[in-house]
Design a protein around this motif. Structure first.
Motif, PDB file in Angstrom:
ATOM      1  N   ASP A  70       0.827  -1.205   0.000  1.00 42.21           N
ATOM      2  CA  ASP A  70       0.000   0.000   0.000  1.00 42.21           C
ATOM      3  C   ASP A  70       0.868   1.263   0.000  1.00 42.21           C
ATOM      4  N   GLU A  71       1.900   1.288   0.831  1.00 42.94           N
ATOM      5  CA  GLU A  71       2.817   2.434   0.849  1.00 42.94           C
ATOM      6  C   GLU A  71       3.485   2.614  -0.512  1.00 42.94           C
ATOM      7  N   TYR A  82       3.852   5.440  -5.828  1.00 46.07           N
ATOM      8  CA  TYR A  82       3.706   5.338  -7.280  1.00 46.07           C
ATOM      9  C   TYR A  82       2.692   6.360  -7.805  1.00 46.07           C
ATOM     10  N   ALA A  83       1.654   6.623  -7.018  1.00 49.57           N
ATOM     11  CA  ALA A  83       0.599   7.555  -7.434  1.00 49.57           C
ATOM     12  C   ALA A  83       1.008   9.019  -7.317  1.00 49.57           C
ATOM     13  N   PRO A 137       5.132  14.877  -8.904  1.00 48.57           N
ATOM     14  CA  PRO A 137       5.790  14.071  -9.916  1.00 48.57           C
ATOM     15  C   PRO A 137       6.146  12.696  -9.368  1.00 48.57           C
ATOM     16  N   ARG A 138       6.217  11.729 -10.269  1.00 43.91           N
ATOM     17  CA  ARG A 138       6.458  10.333  -9.888  1.00 43.91           C
ATOM     18  C   ARG A 138       7.813  10.191  -9.206  1.00 43.91           C
ATOM     19  N   VAL A 139       7.821   9.477  -8.077  1.00 42.00           N
ATOM     20  CA  VAL A 139       9.063   9.255  -7.336  1.00 42.00           C
ATOM     21  C   VAL A 139       9.531   7.807  -7.431  1.00 42.00           C
ATOM     22  N   THR A 140       8.713   6.948  -8.045  1.00 46.85           N
ATOM     23  CA  THR A 140       9.089   5.547  -8.244  1.00 46.85           C
ATOM     24  C   THR A 140       8.386   5.024  -9.483  1.00 46.85           C
ATOM     25  N   ARG A 182       5.077  -0.289  -8.666  1.00 51.25           N
ATOM     26  CA  ARG A 182       3.829  -0.426  -7.899  1.00 51.25           C
ATOM     27  C   ARG A 182       4.081  -1.399  -6.741  1.00 51.25           C
ATOM     28  N   GLY A 183       3.086  -1.525  -5.867  1.00 49.42           N
ATOM     29  CA  GLY A 183       3.185  -2.481  -4.769  1.00 49.42           C
ATOM     30  C   GLY A 183       3.493  -3.874  -5.287  1.00 49.42           C
ATOM     31  N   GLY A 184       4.486  -4.526  -4.693  1.00 50.18           N
ATOM     32  CA  GLY A 184       4.895  -5.862  -5.115  1.00 50.18           C
ATOM     33  C   GLY A 184       5.965  -5.843  -6.195  1.00 50.18           C
TER      34      GLY A 184
END
Length: 122
Positions: A20-21, A26-27, A30-33, A36-38
């Protein structure tokens, strides 16, 4: 971290993240990663992010080349047999270190099915 602390005010800013974190990161815009989860090594407790602080302010800007502020991270990661995110072309992530080059798909499968331990995978 002790070896890095001797070279400046280095702090561990992130280790284990829940799915979830990770999805919340991811959301962000600006995008920092890109994960996504997993899909992040952080989700499996085998990655950490460090950052240099000066006068209590984080120095988190990308830094490349022979005089990079992240050079001590690269040196220490190599000495410890860790993977350094600054060696990647994309995403360039100089504050990131991780254990091994396992795929997140393999880790996710083992995590969700209980089919293997991290020690067995490494």
């Amino acid at each position: 971290m002790t070896a890095l602390r001797a070279l400046g005010d280095w702090r561990l800013i992130c280790g284990l993240r829940t799915y979830d974190e990770q999805d919340k990161l991811y959301a962000k815009r600006p995008r920092v990663t890109n994960a996504r989860g997993g899909q992040s090594m952080h989700n499996f407790g085998v990655a950490a992010d460090v950052c240099l602080f000066r006068d209590g302010v984080d120095i988190w800007a990308p830094s490349e080349g022979p005089n990079s502020i992240y050079k001590p991270v690269a040196v220490l990661a190599r000495q410890l047999g860790l993977v350094w995110g600054g060696a990647w072309r994309t995403p360039y992530d100089p504050g990131h270190v991780q254990l091994g080059e396992l795929s997140t798909a393999t880790l996710h499968h083992a995590y969700t099915t209980g089919s293997a331990t991290l020690a067995q995978l490494l």
